[in-house]
Design a protein around this motif. Structure first.
Motif, PDB file in Angstrom:
ATOM      1  N   ARG B  87       0.865  -1.175   0.000  1.00 45.35           N
ATOM      2  CA  ARG B  87       0.000   0.000   0.000  1.00 45.35           C
ATOM      3  C   ARG B  87       0.894   1.216   0.000  1.00 45.35           C
ATOM      4  N   TRP B  88       0.640   2.127  -0.879  1.00 45.47           N
ATOM      5  CA  TRP B  88       1.454   3.323  -0.893  1.00 45.47           C
ATOM      6  C   TRP B  88       0.642   4.493  -1.421  1.00 45.47           C
ATOM      7  N   ARG B  89       1.145   5.700  -1.138  1.00 47.46           N
ATOM      8  CA  ARG B  89       0.551   6.907  -1.704  1.00 47.46           C
ATOM      9  C   ARG B  89       1.680   7.630  -2.405  1.00 47.46           C
ATOM     10  N   VAL B  90       1.408   8.122  -3.573  1.00 48.81           N
ATOM     11  CA  VAL B  90       2.464   8.802  -4.303  1.00 48.81           C
ATOM     12  C   VAL B  90       1.932  10.095  -4.903  1.00 48.81           C
ATOM     13  N   GLU B  91       2.760  11.123  -4.837  1.00 46.70           N
ATOM     14  CA  GLU B  91       2.417  12.399  -5.440  1.00 46.70           C
ATOM     15  C   GLU B  91       3.582  12.801  -6.334  1.00 46.70           C
ATOM     16  N   ILE B  92       3.295  13.146  -7.585  1.00 41.12           N
ATOM     17  CA  ILE B  92       4.358  13.572  -8.498  1.00 41.12           C
ATOM     18  C   ILE B  92       4.034  14.966  -8.993  1.00 41.12           C
ATOM     19  N   LYS B  93       4.843  15.925  -8.604  1.00 40.08           N
ATOM     20  CA  LYS B  93       4.743  17.280  -9.145  1.00 40.08           C
ATOM     21  C   LYS B  93       5.788  17.401 -10.236  1.00 40.08           C
ATOM     22  N   GLY B  94       5.434  18.046 -11.324  1.00 38.06           N
ATOM     23  CA  GLY B  94       6.390  18.143 -12.426  1.00 38.06           C
ATOM     24  C   GLY B  94       6.509  16.823 -13.161  1.00 38.06           C
ATOM     25  N   LEU B  95       5.375  16.181 -13.391  1.00 36.82           N
ATOM     26  CA  LEU B  95       5.365  14.879 -14.055  1.00 36.82           C
ATOM     27  C   LEU B  95       5.855  14.990 -15.497  1.00 36.82           C
ATOM     28  N   GLU B  96       5.421  16.050 -16.167  1.00 36.40           N
ATOM     29  CA  GLU B  96       5.706  16.154 -17.597  1.00 36.40           C
ATOM     30  C   GLU B  96       6.936  17.018 -17.870  1.00 36.40           C
ATOM     31  N   HIS B  97       7.075  18.128 -17.160  1.00 35.51           N
ATOM     32  CA  HIS B  97       8.227  19.000 -17.388  1.00 35.51           C
ATOM     33  C   HIS B  97       8.592  19.750 -16.107  1.00 35.51           C
ATOM     34  N   GLY B  98       9.746  20.386 -16.151  1.00 38.52           N
ATOM     35  CA  GLY B  98      10.240  21.102 -14.972  1.00 38.52           C
ATOM     36  C   GLY B  98      10.847  20.143 -13.982  1.00 38.52           C
ATOM     37  N   PRO B  99      11.452  20.658 -12.889  1.00 40.23           N
ATOM     38  CA  PRO B  99      12.003  19.756 -11.882  1.00 40.23           C
ATOM     39  C   PRO B  99      10.898  18.890 -11.285  1.00 40.23           C
ATOM     40  N   THR B 100      11.180  17.626 -11.119  1.00 41.85           N
ATOM     41  CA  THR B 100      10.164  16.696 -10.639  1.00 41.85           C
ATOM     42  C   THR B 100      10.302  16.494  -9.140  1.00 41.85           C
ATOM     43  N   GLU B 101       9.186  16.627  -8.445  1.00 42.25           N
ATOM     44  CA  GLU B 101       9.177  16.363  -7.010  1.00 42.25           C
ATOM     45  C   GLU B 101       8.270  15.177  -6.743  1.00 42.25           C
ATOM     46  N   ILE B 102       8.856  14.131  -6.193  1.00 39.72           N
ATOM     47  CA  ILE B 102       8.067  12.931  -5.898  1.00 39.72           C
ATOM     48  C   ILE B 102       7.943  12.806  -4.393  1.00 39.72           C
ATOM     49  N   ARG B 103       6.740  12.575  -3.943  1.00 37.90           N
ATOM     50  CA  ARG B 103       6.557  12.256  -2.530  1.00 37.90           C
ATOM     51  C   ARG B 103       5.945  10.868  -2.459  1.00 37.90           C
ATOM     52  N   LEU B 104       6.544  10.041  -1.645  1.00 33.59           N
ATOM     53  CA  LEU B 104       6.090   8.654  -1.590  1.00 33.59           C
ATOM     54  C   LEU B 104       5.932   8.250  -0.135  1.00 33.59           C
ATOM     55  N   HIS B 105       4.780   7.704   0.150  1.00 32.60           N
ATOM     56  CA  HIS B 105       4.524   7.219   1.498  1.00 32.60           C
ATOM     57  C   HIS B 105       4.180   5.741   1.392  1.00 32.60           C
ATOM     58  N   ILE B 106       5.086   4.899   1.824  1.00 28.53           N
ATOM     59  CA  ILE B 106       4.811   3.463   1.775  1.00 28.53           C
ATOM     60  C   ILE B 106       4.135   3.089   3.080  1.00 28.53           C
ATOM     61  N   ARG B 107       2.870   2.732   2.964  1.00 29.01           N
ATOM     62  CA  ARG B 107       2.109   2.475   4.182  1.00 29.01           C
ATOM     63  C   ARG B 107       2.229   1.034   4.632  1.00 29.01           C
ATOM     64  N   ARG B 108       2.379   0.147   3.659  1.00 28.44           N
ATOM     65  CA  ARG B 108       2.583  -1.247   4.032  1.00 28.44           C
ATOM     66  C   ARG B 108       3.340  -1.940   2.914  1.00 28.44           C
ATOM     67  N   ALA B 109       4.302  -2.751   3.294  1.00 29.94           N
ATOM     68  CA  ALA B 109       5.061  -3.492   2.289  1.00 29.94           C
ATOM     69  C   ALA B 109       5.303  -4.891   2.830  1.00 29.94           C
ATOM     70  N   PRO B 110       5.500  -5.889   1.970  1.00 29.03           N
ATOM     71  CA  PRO B 110       5.835  -7.227   2.452  1.00 29.03           C
ATOM     72  C   PRO B 110       7.098  -7.167   3.319  1.00 29.03           C
ATOM     73  N   LEU B 111       7.190  -8.091   4.239  1.00 31.19           N
ATOM     74  CA  LEU B 111       8.257  -8.021   5.240  1.00 31.19           C
ATOM     75  C   LEU B 111       9.644  -7.936   4.638  1.00 31.19           C
TER      76      LEU B 111
END
Lengths: 355, 355
Positions: B87-111
């Motif tokens: 489970r994760w949430r991801v936000e991508i600013k500047g997906l197409e052009h300009g500096p890209t800012e990615i925010r990623l919140h991994i809420r649950r991952a396999p051990l």
């Protein structure tokens, strides 16, 4: 057990279910195509033969990619797709080039409810494309031989708009989930409605039996309790709403692309833009097949299956006429009858507005 | 275990990146910093890609919603996603052009990911795709291939997943002919040259030292993190770049005889691009093509954008004056036989075999 289906006179297919009787009863696969059911016909006449049950893939002389794709001319075997709750299915298909396909699917009970929507539907889509028909993820209604189509992603309001047109302006029903189109003619594609919280209309609720209402409530509850992990749709035959108002074929007059957005307006847009969005719409609908097609194409480029998506794009260009009016409808976040009235006004259906 | 961690990367002066963890939990840098090779102490300018890993609040003003989960506006995408037990949430600013800012919140991952390799996830889910697109904007291509270098000349191997590219590469490097490692999964093709792109070089180092073929057993996977911690990529000499001299298309088939033949240059280059596109549509670490979903959803709202057309590449300009071969192996890798075959192909004797 074999069931026979025909989509107009365009495509015929049969589903041979080899699973144990109990599984066939509890987890039916062919119900989804109930409205295409027809009398028995010979195997040779079928464009697509689907066999469900354990099978032995034919791996001799296959190229192997990633240990999961086995490819040789005309043949593709995919050895396993996982889904929620341990769902697992594999399939192989032969006759990709000739257009007379045999599809074999092996599935465990958890994945059974999904294989018709994911695997069988895709090959129906592929074969329809080969025959020159464009399948669109859209709903459509018609009046006086003029069809009105609403295309969009899930939750965009396709069902709602189609239902409103039927309720308020006496339109007849062409289809709710998929629509067939060739050279400006729209053909009905009567699949079941898949009901979930967001697309339930009060008029459908009235027609539902007590058992269906119970299963609908239960699926909503399960969805909430599992935090959105499990989502079960309640099937509903659209025929039951207006049994006397089913239209077979009509001319495509207007096509509205529904995009959900906070604003409420509809505007005329470029046809090219709408067509590009329609391709993405279909790719999203069959996203796992983007990879299947790519993998086959990496071994056998330029074969009909490898160029499926390009072919689909070209077909849309031919089948959706230039004279059709194209709209972009920005749907409100929450769909109310009042807000939708304004959108219908913009598309030129003022008589159906709320006043 | 430090809680706040920032890493800077400079990839051959083409693209810069910064990854910042709110709570850094990775003990094994070899598997948690896929771009370790490009690490620099600090960057002078704003990085082209910045990744922030940890909880965040998305800014959803004026967004369209597609499929109830993709929130999209121009140059922006947010999605709360899940796949099996991820489970994760991801936000991508500047997906197409300009500096890209990615925010990623991994809420649950396999051990195995949560404990051993949290750093694999951001790279596998999102970063590698964004990186490929950024490089593309700079006129460089990140393609799916393996390569080694000797005296400035590079030998490039490509093909789908699991077709023994890496094993062939290991064979070449064992021949004691002075080949140096450039990369075994992805490489940067820029200006007619090939630049190294070693992701997880410790994995390759381990294979080269202890394994005959690229296949790793369960025990190997247990040992690998500790090997990467102790030795890292010190065993491995990583070259900077090379001018391609030979391009080899690798295939693997069930019951197919091992052989090599000269290949058609145009077809070979086309397949190199196609294979990389297929790889981009798949998603190794999570097992589902997540990023292509994001792109298709974005394409649906903004058709004909740059991102959706990133694979429209003029492949003929990739490299010139290169010898093209196609090599085929059967599903069981015959080490001695393949070594002879590879010797014949490059026209040099294996010094390790002779001694």
């Amino acid at each position: 057990m074999t069931s026979y289906f025909k989509i107009h006179d365009i495509l015929s297919f049969q589903i041979i279910d080899r699973r144990p009787a109990l599984l066939r009863k509890w987890l039916p696969v062919s119900n989804r195509y109930g409205m295409f059911k027809t009398a028995a016909f010979a195997v040779e006449e079928a464009d697509l033969v689907v066999e469900i049950g354990q099978f032995q893939p034919d791996l001799q002389d296959c190229y192997v990619i990633g240990g999961e794709y086995f490819i040789k001319p005309d043949y593709l075997y995919h050895s396993g797709d996982h889904y929620k709750l341990g769902g697992l299915y594999s399939f192989d298909i032969s006759g990709l080039n000739t257009g007379r396909c045999r599809l074999r699917i092996s599935t465990n009970p958890q994945a059974t409810p999904f294989i018709s929507g994911w695997v069988i539907d895709f090959f129906i889509f592929y074969l329809l494309t080969r025959k020159g028909y464009s399948l669109l993820h859209a709903s459509a209604v018609a009046r006086n031989g003029q069809a009105l189509m609403f295309a969009g992603r899930g939750g965009g309001g396709k069902t709602t708009l189609a239902m409103l047109c039927m309720e308020r302006a006496g339109y007849a029903f062409l289809g709710d989930n998929y629509i067939l189109c060739k050279e400006g003619q729209v053909f009905s594609y009567l699949s079941r409605l898949n009901l979930f919280g967001y697309n339930l209309r009060p008029e459908i609720w009235e027609k539902m039996s007590a058992k269906e209402r119970f299963s609908f409530r239960l699926s909503t509850l399960i969805h909430r309790m599992t935090g959105g992990y499990i989502k079960i749709f309640t099937p509903f035959h659209p025929m039951r709403l207006y049994p006397d108002r089913i239209c077979e074929q009509a001319h495509l007059a207007k096509l509205a692309l529904l995009v959900s957005r906070g604003c409420r307006d509809a505007e005329a847009v470029q046809r090219a833009q709408v067509l590009a969005s329609l391709v993405s719409n279909m790719k999203l609908e069959f996203i796992s097949f983007m990879r299947h097609v790519d993998e086959y194409g990496s071994v056998y480029p330029d074969t009909p299956f490898a160029v499926h998506w390009q072919h689909y794009q070209q077909l849309l260009e031919q089948n959706l006429p230039v004279e059709t009016e194209y709209f972009l409808a920005c749907m409100p976040d929450r769909i109310h009858n009042e807000s939708i009235g304004e959108i219908l006004d913009e598309i030129g259906l003022a008589e159906m507005g709320c006043n | 275990m430090n809680t706040h961690n920032t890493e800077y990367y400079d990839i051959h002066g083409l693209v810069t990146a910064r990854i910042r963890w709110d709570h850094y939990a990775g003990w094994f840098p070899g598997i948690n910093q896929p771009l370790q090779h490009f690490r620099v102490p600090i960057l002078d300018d704003t990085p082209d890609i910045s990744v922030q890993i940890g909880a965040f609040e998305p800014d959803l003003a004026d967004c369209c919603t597609v499929d109830h989960k993709y929130h999209i506006r121009q140059n922006y995408l947010y999605c709360a996603d899940q796949h099996r037990s991820f489970r994760w949430r991801v936000e991508i600013k500047g997906l197409e052009h300009g500096p890209t800012e990615i925010r990623l919140h991994i809420r649950r991952a396999p051990l195995r990911y949560a404990w051993l390799a949290p750093g694999m996830l951001p790279y596998g889910i999102i970063l590698r795709h964004i990186l490929a697109y950024k490089l593309h904007q700079r006129g460089a291509l990140l393609l799916h291939a393996a390569a080694c270098e000797k005296e400035g000349r590079a030998l490039v191997l490509f093909g789908g997943a699991g077709v023994y590219k890496t094993t062939h590469l290991m064979q070449f490097m064992r021949m004691q002919l002075g080949w140096h490692y450039l990369g075994d999964d992805t490489l940067i093709f820029y200006d007619g040259k090939i630049y190294s792109f070693p992701t997880y070089p410790a994995f390759f180092g381990y294979r080269l030292k202890y394994k005959q073929t690229e296949d790793l057993s369960f025990l190997d996977k247990l040992i690998l993190p500790f090997y990467s911690l102790r030795t890292g990529s010190k065993d491995l000499q990583i070259a900077q770049m090379g001018v391609p001299d030979m391009l080899v298309h690798c295939k693997m088939g069930v019951g197919k005889p091992a052989h090599f033949i000269p290949a058609d240059p145009a077809d070979s280059l086309r397949r190199l691009v196609h294979t990389s596109m297929t790889e981009d549509h798949s998603n190794g670490s999570v097992g589902v093509n997540i990023f292509s979903r994001y792109i298709e959803a974005y394409n649906f709202v903004f058709p004909q954008n740059h991102l959706g057309r990133r694979w429209e590449i003029d492949h003929q300009t990739l490299m010139q004056d290169v010898r093209h071969y196609e090599i085929q192996s059967s599903e069981k890798y015959d080490l001695a036989g393949m070594c002879k075959l590879l010797q014949n192909m490059i026209g040099e004797p294996c010094l390790a075999c002779e001694s």
